[in-house]
Design a protein around this motif. Structure first.
Motif, PDB file in Angstrom:
ATOM      1  N   ALA A   5       1.103  -1.323  -0.321  1.00  0.00           N
ATOM      2  CA  ALA A   5       0.025   0.162  -0.215  1.00  0.00           C
ATOM      3  C   ALA A   5       1.185   1.572   0.055  1.00  0.00           C
ATOM      4  CB  ALA A   5      -0.674  -0.268   1.393  1.00  0.00           C
ATOM      5  N   SER A   6       0.806   2.314  -0.246  1.00  0.00           N
ATOM      6  CA  SER A   6       1.064   3.988  -0.840  1.00  0.00           C
ATOM      7  C   SER A   6       0.077   4.381  -0.765  1.00  0.00           C
ATOM      8  CB  SER A   6       1.932   3.334  -2.097  1.00  0.00           C
ATOM      9  OG  SER A   6       1.910   3.420  -3.172  1.00  0.00           O
ATOM     10  N   LEU A  17      -6.774  12.804  -2.662  1.00  0.00           N
ATOM     11  CA  LEU A  17      -6.046  12.023  -2.403  1.00  0.00           C
ATOM     12  C   LEU A  17      -6.379  10.538  -3.065  1.00  0.00           C
ATOM     13  CD1 LEU A  17      -3.251  11.791  -1.005  1.00  0.00           C
ATOM     14  CD2 LEU A  17      -4.188  10.258   1.054  1.00  0.00           C
ATOM     15  N   ARG A  18      -4.710   9.770  -3.198  1.00  0.00           N
ATOM     16  CA  ARG A  18      -5.400   8.097  -3.878  1.00  0.00           C
ATOM     17  C   ARG A  18      -3.805   7.709  -3.321  1.00  0.00           C
ATOM     18  NH1 ARG A  18      -3.997   6.333 -10.236  1.00  0.00           N
ATOM     19  NH2 ARG A  18      -2.578   6.790  -9.689  1.00  0.00           N
ATOM     20  N   LEU A  19      -4.557   6.398  -2.860  1.00  0.00           N
ATOM     21  CA  LEU A  19      -3.795   6.017  -2.342  1.00  0.00           C
ATOM     22  C   LEU A  19      -4.278   4.279  -3.075  1.00  0.00           C
ATOM     23  CD1 LEU A  19      -6.002   5.273   0.734  1.00  0.00           C
ATOM     24  CD2 LEU A  19      -3.639   6.111   0.677  1.00  0.00           C
ATOM     25  N   SER A  20      -2.623   3.599  -3.442  1.00  0.00           N
ATOM     26  CA  SER A  20      -2.977   1.976  -4.355  1.00  0.00           C
ATOM     27  C   SER A  20      -2.383   1.349  -3.862  1.00  0.00           C
ATOM     28  CB  SER A  20      -1.004   2.984  -5.073  1.00  0.00           C
ATOM     29  OG  SER A  20      -1.707   3.619  -5.846  1.00  0.00           O
ATOM     30  N   CYS A  21      -2.650   0.255  -4.276  1.00  0.00           N
ATOM     31  CA  CYS A  21      -2.351  -1.403  -3.997  1.00  0.00           C
ATOM     32  C   CYS A  21      -1.874  -1.856  -4.714  1.00  0.00           C
ATOM     33  CB  CYS A  21      -2.890  -2.260  -2.805  1.00  0.00           C
ATOM     34  SG  CYS A  21      -2.944  -3.142  -2.308  1.00  0.00           S
ATOM     35  N   ALA A  22      -0.434  -2.506  -4.504  1.00  0.00           N
ATOM     36  CA  ALA A  22      -0.062  -3.284  -5.404  1.00  0.00           C
ATOM     37  C   ALA A  22       0.166  -4.685  -4.886  1.00  0.00           C
ATOM     38  CB  ALA A  22       1.043  -2.646  -6.013  1.00  0.00           C
ATOM     39  N   THR A 118      -0.841   2.430   5.275  1.00  0.00           N
ATOM     40  CA  THR A 118      -0.814   3.297   5.117  1.00  0.00           C
ATOM     41  C   THR A 118      -1.210   5.046   5.329  1.00  0.00           C
ATOM     42  OG1 THR A 118       0.230   5.372   3.314  1.00  0.00           O
ATOM     43  CG2 THR A 118      -1.664   4.596   2.977  1.00  0.00           C
ATOM     44  N   GLN A 119      -0.116   5.477   6.017  1.00  0.00           N
ATOM     45  CA  GLN A 119      -1.236   6.433   6.859  1.00  0.00           C
ATOM     46  C   GLN A 119      -1.545   7.736   5.970  1.00  0.00           C
ATOM     47  OE1 GLN A 119      -1.596   7.017  10.456  1.00  0.00           O
ATOM     48  NE2 GLN A 119      -2.946   8.312  10.153  1.00  0.00           N
ATOM     49  N   VAL A 120      -2.702   7.968   6.852  1.00  0.00           N
ATOM     50  CA  VAL A 120      -3.841   9.674   5.998  1.00  0.00           C
ATOM     51  C   VAL A 120      -4.264  10.199   6.870  1.00  0.00           C
ATOM     52  CG1 VAL A 120      -5.692  10.102   5.005  1.00  0.00           C
ATOM     53  CG2 VAL A 120      -4.518   8.175   3.544  1.00  0.00           C
ATOM     54  N   THR A 121      -3.609  11.686   7.149  1.00  0.00           N
ATOM     55  CA  THR A 121      -4.189  12.399   8.448  1.00  0.00           C
ATOM     56  C   THR A 121      -4.696  13.450   7.667  1.00  0.00           C
ATOM     57  OG1 THR A 121      -2.133  11.664   9.429  1.00  0.00           O
ATOM     58  CG2 THR A 121      -2.952  13.828  10.156  1.00  0.00           C
TER      59      THR A 121
END
Length: 124
Positions: A5-6, A17-22, A118-121
């Protein structure tokens, strides 16, 4: 199967915001991929999930209309596009994958693989 995750970060309310999970490894047979989150002092909760074909998605009510999950099978990557972020979206976000259907993933009763968080604040 390994999930990476990133994309997390420090945001302001209203940001996107866009998170990715490879995914890597033996992904054959994976049926559902999704996102969960855990806020400080709270239990981990389901956020969104998508099936491997990409034609079925599901969301927790609190993010409907603001978050969108999608996948790129060529890249073995699942994305979580988040708009109109709110402070209550602050959490560690985890991607997850399973061999069972979306309903099982939503219930959290069987998750076969977890990625690191992955931290989202989101500040107000």
């Amino acid at each position: 199967v390994q999930l990476q995750a990133s994309g997390g970060g420090l945001m302001q309310a209203g940001d996107s915001l866009r998170l990715s999970c490879a995914a890597s490894g033996r992904t054959f047979g994976i049926v559902a991929v999704g996102w969960f989150r855990q806020a400080p002092g709270k239990e981990r909760e389901f956020v969104a999930a998508i099936n491997w074909r990409g034609d079925s998605t599901t969301y927790v009510d609190s993010v409907k209309g603001r978050f969108a999950i999608s996948r790129d099978n060529a890249k073995n990557t699942v994305y979580l596009q988040m708009i109109s972020l709110k402070p209550e979206d602050t959490a560690v976000y985890y991607c997850a994958a399973g061999y069972t259907n979306l309903d099982v993933m939503v219930a959290g009763t069987r998750i076969d693989y977890w990625g690191q968080g992955t931290q989202v604040t989101v500040s107000s």
